[in-house]
Design a protein around this motif. Structure first.
Motif: not given
Length: 604
Positions: A3, A51-52, A56, A292
């Motif tokens: 990511e 993707i967040d 992450i 995101s």
């Protein structure tokens, strides 16, 4: 890992798309972030995001990443601010900074309070967040539209100056908001925190600027480590200021950049260039990540008439009020004021600072905060609504609106020189005497000093760097003369500026090899018809600066005259009526009655 790599790759892809489409980079950055973030939930089987950003960096880590990234961006912005330039700015730009800050702060707060129903404290924080425009969004619009000089100057300097000013106001408002104890808002405790933020930021920023200046001035840092050491100093200043008092780190690094920008440091341009590269990566990464993180629920919450009305008030009411109040006594036409009222895109600093405050406020318990969780939750999506709306609408419609209002600049006739050597200085003097704008660029201190001694405008640095091109105001220049001794550099410059000005408006010197190979088909854009190379011209212009002219009725007369001289003259320009000067190249085909060549005689 996947990511994080995806965010960086997608961010750089968005930058490339922006370059290809000639739109502000923020537009594709946000759109790609939304596509891989909230909008991707419609196509994934389990409704999760591709993707967040929240997955992450968990908890406080995401706050730390955003804070340090915005700090580095603000430091780079501070490096572009010169006090001398601020003193020399016209009243209009100064008024825009002053009135724009006050009107956006108060007007934005009132709009958020009465239209959206946010609390007083959160409303003022939102008003502070939407103050900034920023050069990263204004620059591409100006290059695409090419407005007249008045508009170009005002918007350019407003974008540069309002960025750190707006960020500092937002920081101070935030400190004022969260510093008050329950039921004691805006009292001694809030004022105490407010003052501690300023003191911590100023003291730490000043100390680190002093230390860094002396390290650089006394060459105590090797050349290959200077950029890295400066980066480390900025991050250390940010951390220490934040340890002294929360949220003062952003103020400290901004002041650190401003102080360094106004001290005489030889390697400042190299440091700034490095910081611009770092900032480009951070902006690309940060914007996609922040986009995101937005949820579909946030987007749905904003898709209503209240949010639309808030956007209209901020963009189409507050901005015109700011412009007409700031330009009340300015020498601007009504159509210029209308166009200035139309252009006010928001940028990365607004998004970054909004994310910091939103995350910070959301992490506070209601009993510890003066802002409701609902208000904090709205800060980021509302700010993104203003950013995306202004960038999309104004980025796509600025040019037709400018054409409709008649504020676009006429085809620029100025000449940008790559090199400030003898040849460039001679040609620039001739052009300048005819009232044609010129700008010479060079990295040689000797050439720069000679150009300054001749009262010629000079840019100290390489114009082949894309970041430097963005810094330059090219609105008055439509031609490039590449006159360096390096043929490869000249060719590269013509290729680069051929995309900016048009391939028919870039010219260069001939190389010795091209002169020797008489059977070689030469390019049509060679200055002096490719008859003399760099060394020959340098010797010629060292010996003589005497300019002579000769009029003709047709091309045959001109060709006969040049042939009669048997190589004893070097034609420089073809001059047409109304001070139109064309460099003497193979492109010259037609001569009208009354046209004349400007030439110099060789010493033989």
């Amino acid at each position: 890992m996947i990511e994080i790599a995806g965010l960086i790759i997608l961010g750089l892809l968005a930058q490339w798309l922006a370059w290809r489409l000639k739109v502000p980079a923020i537009l594709p950055l946000i759109l790609i972030g939304l596509l891989v973030g909230p909008l991707s939930t419609f196509i994934t089987p389990d409704g999760s995001k591709f993707i967040d950003g929240d997955n992450i960096f968990n908890g406080e880590k995401i706050f730390d990443v955003i804070s340090i990234s915005v700090g580095l961006i603000l430091f780079e912005g501070g490096l572009t601010l010169k006090v001398a330039e601020l003193r020399n700015l016209g009243k209009t730009v100064r008024n825009l900074i002053l009135f724009g800050t006050i009107i956006c702060l108060i007007g934005g707060a009132m709009a958020a309070y009465y239209i959206i129903g946010m609390g007083v404290q959160a409303s003022f924080l939102f008003g502070a967040l939407i103050i900034v425009t920023g050069p990263t969004v204004i620059g591409p619009i100006l290059r695409n539209v090419r407005p007249n000089q008045n508009i170009n100057t005002i918007l350019k300097w407003e974008g540069i100056l309002i960025d750190p000013v707006g960020a500092l106001v937002a920081i101070l408002i935030y400190e004022f908001v969260i510093s008050g104890r329950p039921n004691e808002q805006f009292t001694f405790f809030a004022l105490k925190g407010f003052l501690l933020t300023i003191i911590s930021g100023v003291v730490v920023g000043g100390i680190f600027a002093y230390l860094l200046f002396h390290l650089l001035k006394k060459d105590l840092i090797p050349g290959y480590l200077k950029n890295i050491i400066v980066l480390a100093f900025v991050m250390l200043a940010f951390v220490i200021a934040d340890m002294a008092h929360e949220e003062s780190g952003l103020l400290a690094v901004t002041l650190l950049g401003i102080i360094l920008a106004n001290l005489k440091i030889d390697d400042l341009k190299k440091i700034l260039s490095f910081k611009e590269d770092v900032t480009l990566i951070l902006i690309s990464f940060l914007f996609v990540m922040l986009s995101s993180r937005i949820d579909i629920a946030d987007i749905q919450l904003l898709l209503n008439m209240k949010s639309l009305l808030l956007f209209v008030v901020i963009v189409y009411l507050l901005r015109p009020v700011t412009i007409f109040l700031s330009t009340h006594k300015a020498d601007l036409k009504l159509n210029e004021k209308i166009f200035l009222s139309y252009i006010c895109p928001r940028g990365i600093v607004a998004a970054g600072v909004a994310s910091i405050f939103s995350e910070k406020l959301s992490s506070l318990a209601p009993s510890d905060s003066n802002v409701m969780a609902f208000d904090a939750h709205l800060l980021m999506p509302l700010t993104f609504l203003i950013i995306l709306g202004t960038v999309v609408i104004q980025g796509l419609t600025a040019k037709p609106i400018a054409n409709l209002l008649g504020v676009t600049q006429k085809e620029p006739n100025g000449v940008l020189f790559l090199g400030a050597n003898e040849t460039a200085r001679f040609m620039a003097k001739v052009l300048k005497a005819k009232g044609i704008p010129v700008l010479l660029s060079d990295t040689s201190k000797a050439n720069i000093n000679e150009a300054k001694s001749a009262w010629l405008p000079v840019y100290e640095g390489s114009i082949l760097s894309e970041s430097n091109i963005e810094d330059l105001d090219l609105s008055s220049y439509g031609h490039l003369y590449a006159t360096t001794s390096n043929t490869e550099i000249n060719i590269l410059a013509c290729r680069l500026f051929g995309n900016e000005f048009g391939k028919e408006k870039v010219f260069r010197l001939v190389s010795p090899r091209e002169i020797q190979m008489v059977d070689l088909s030469k390019p049509k854009n060679l200055l002096f018809k490719g008859a003399t190379d760099y060394m020959g011209l340098a010797q010629l212009f060292k010996r003589t600066q005497l300019v002579q002219t000769q009029k003709f009725d047709n091309k045959e007369q001109m060709d006969d005259f040049i042939e009669e001289q048997n190589g004893k003259i070097v034609p420089v320009f073809l001059e047409k009526p109304k001070n139109v000067l064309i460099p003497f190249t193979e492109k010259i085909k037609d001569i009208d009655k009354g046209d004349q060549i400007i030439y110099v005689k060789k010493h033989v």
